[in-house]
Scaffold this motif. Structure first.
Motif, mmCIF file in Angstrom:
data_model
loop_
_atom_site.group_PDB
_atom_site.id
_atom_site.type_symbol
_atom_site.label_atom_id
_atom_site.label_comp_id
_atom_site.label_asym_id
_atom_site.label_seq_id
_atom_site.Cartn_x
_atom_site.Cartn_y
_atom_site.Cartn_z
ATOM 1 N N ILE A 5 0.846 -1.231 0.024
ATOM 2 C CA ILE A 5 -0.128 -0.043 -0.052
ATOM 3 C C ILE A 5 0.951 1.221 0.034
ATOM 4 N N CYS A 6 1.854 1.191 0.936
ATOM 5 C CA CYS A 6 2.777 2.646 1.228
ATOM 6 C C CYS A 6 4.243 2.378 0.790
ATOM 7 N N ASN A 7 4.374 1.361 0.595
ATOM 8 C CA ASN A 7 6.003 1.018 0.236
ATOM 9 C C ASN A 7 6.966 1.105 1.473
ATOM 10 N N LYS A 8 6.528 1.089 2.815
ATOM 11 C CA LYS A 8 7.261 1.215 3.913
ATOM 12 C C LYS A 8 7.805 -0.136 4.080
ATOM 13 N N GLU A 9 8.604 -0.482 4.959
ATOM 14 C CA GLU A 9 9.177 -1.817 5.555
ATOM 15 C C GLU A 9 7.884 -2.423 6.041
ATOM 16 N N SER A 10 7.505 -3.721 5.952
ATOM 17 C CA SER A 10 6.532 -4.329 6.342
ATOM 18 C C SER A 10 6.991 -4.917 7.812
ATOM 19 N N THR A 11 5.952 -5.061 8.712
ATOM 20 C CA THR A 11 6.196 -5.486 9.984
ATOM 21 C C THR A 11 5.560 -7.099 10.408
ATOM 22 N N ARG A 13 3.940 -8.571 12.312
ATOM 23 C CA ARG A 13 2.459 -8.432 12.985
ATOM 24 C C ARG A 13 1.323 -8.274 11.758
ATOM 25 N N TYR A 14 1.766 -7.349 11.029
ATOM 26 C CA TYR A 14 0.803 -7.133 9.886
ATOM 27 C C TYR A 14 1.100 -7.434 8.427
ATOM 28 N N ARG A 15 2.394 -8.421 8.366
ATOM 29 C CA ARG A 15 2.704 -8.867 7.252
ATOM 30 C C ARG A 15 1.803 -9.204 5.929
ATOM 31 N N PRO A 16 2.030 -8.735 4.789
ATOM 32 C CA PRO A 16 2.873 -8.013 4.150
ATOM 33 C C PRO A 16 2.618 -6.417 4.216
ATOM 34 N N PHE A 17 1.751 -6.149 5.115
ATOM 35 C CA PHE A 17 1.591 -4.758 5.404
ATOM 36 C C PHE A 17 2.460 -4.102 6.484
ATOM 37 N N CYS A 18 2.518 -2.907 6.535
ATOM 38 C CA CYS A 18 3.666 -2.195 7.593
ATOM 39 C C CYS A 18 2.541 -1.512 8.756
ATOM 40 N N SER A 19 1.247 -1.729 8.733
ATOM 41 C CA SER A 19 0.356 -1.317 10.048
ATOM 42 C C SER A 19 -0.939 -1.659 9.628
ATOM 43 N N LYS A 20 -1.969 -1.771 10.669
ATOM 44 C CA LYS A 20 -3.263 -2.074 10.601
ATOM 45 C C LYS A 20 -3.686 -1.213 9.509
ATOM 46 N N ARG A 21 -3.548 0.016 9.599
ATOM 47 C CA ARG A 21 -4.203 1.091 8.757
ATOM 48 C C ARG A 21 -3.795 0.506 7.346
ATOM 49 N N CYS A 22 -2.723 0.182 6.590
ATOM 50 C CA CYS A 22 -2.405 -0.259 5.284
ATOM 51 C C CYS A 22 -3.303 -1.819 5.221
ATOM 52 N N ALA A 23 -3.425 -2.492 6.193
ATOM 53 C CA ALA A 23 -3.999 -3.655 6.076
ATOM 54 C C ALA A 23 -5.502 -3.533 5.900
ATOM 55 N N ASP A 24 -6.203 -2.502 6.531
ATOM 56 C CA ASP A 24 -7.558 -2.001 6.486
ATOM 57 C C ASP A 24 -7.689 -1.283 5.204
ATOM 58 N N VAL A 25 -6.779 -0.560 4.569
ATOM 59 C CA VAL A 25 -6.995 0.026 3.232
ATOM 60 C C VAL A 25 -7.037 -1.048 2.274
ATOM 61 N N ASP A 26 -6.468 -2.151 2.465
ATOM 62 C CA ASP A 26 -6.560 -3.276 1.258
ATOM 63 C C ASP A 26 -7.739 -3.922 1.423
#
Length: 53
Positions: A5-11, A13-26
């Motif tokens: 979503i935002c190209n920041k490094e993933s974490t 906890r939310y892989r492949p996303f970097c945060s819950k926000r990006c996971a929710d956007v997806d």
């Protein structure tokens, strides 16, 4: 791995996303039908009942 979503490094906890926000956007994009798989419209594909006759 970069967040899709935002190209920041993933974490972890939310892989492949970097945060819950990006996971929710997806998830919202999926629910709105913004992601599609190329192919013929479903109306053009015969159903199993139509193929038997």
């Amino acid at each position: 791995m970069a967040c899709p979503i935002c190209n920041k490094e993933s974490t972890v906890r939310y892989r492949p996303f970097c945060s819950k926000r990006c996971a929710d956007v997806d998830l919202a994009r999926w629910l709105r039908g913004e992601y599609t798989i190329p192919g013929p419209p479903l109306d053009d594909i015969p159903s199993e009942d139509e193929e038997k006759h």
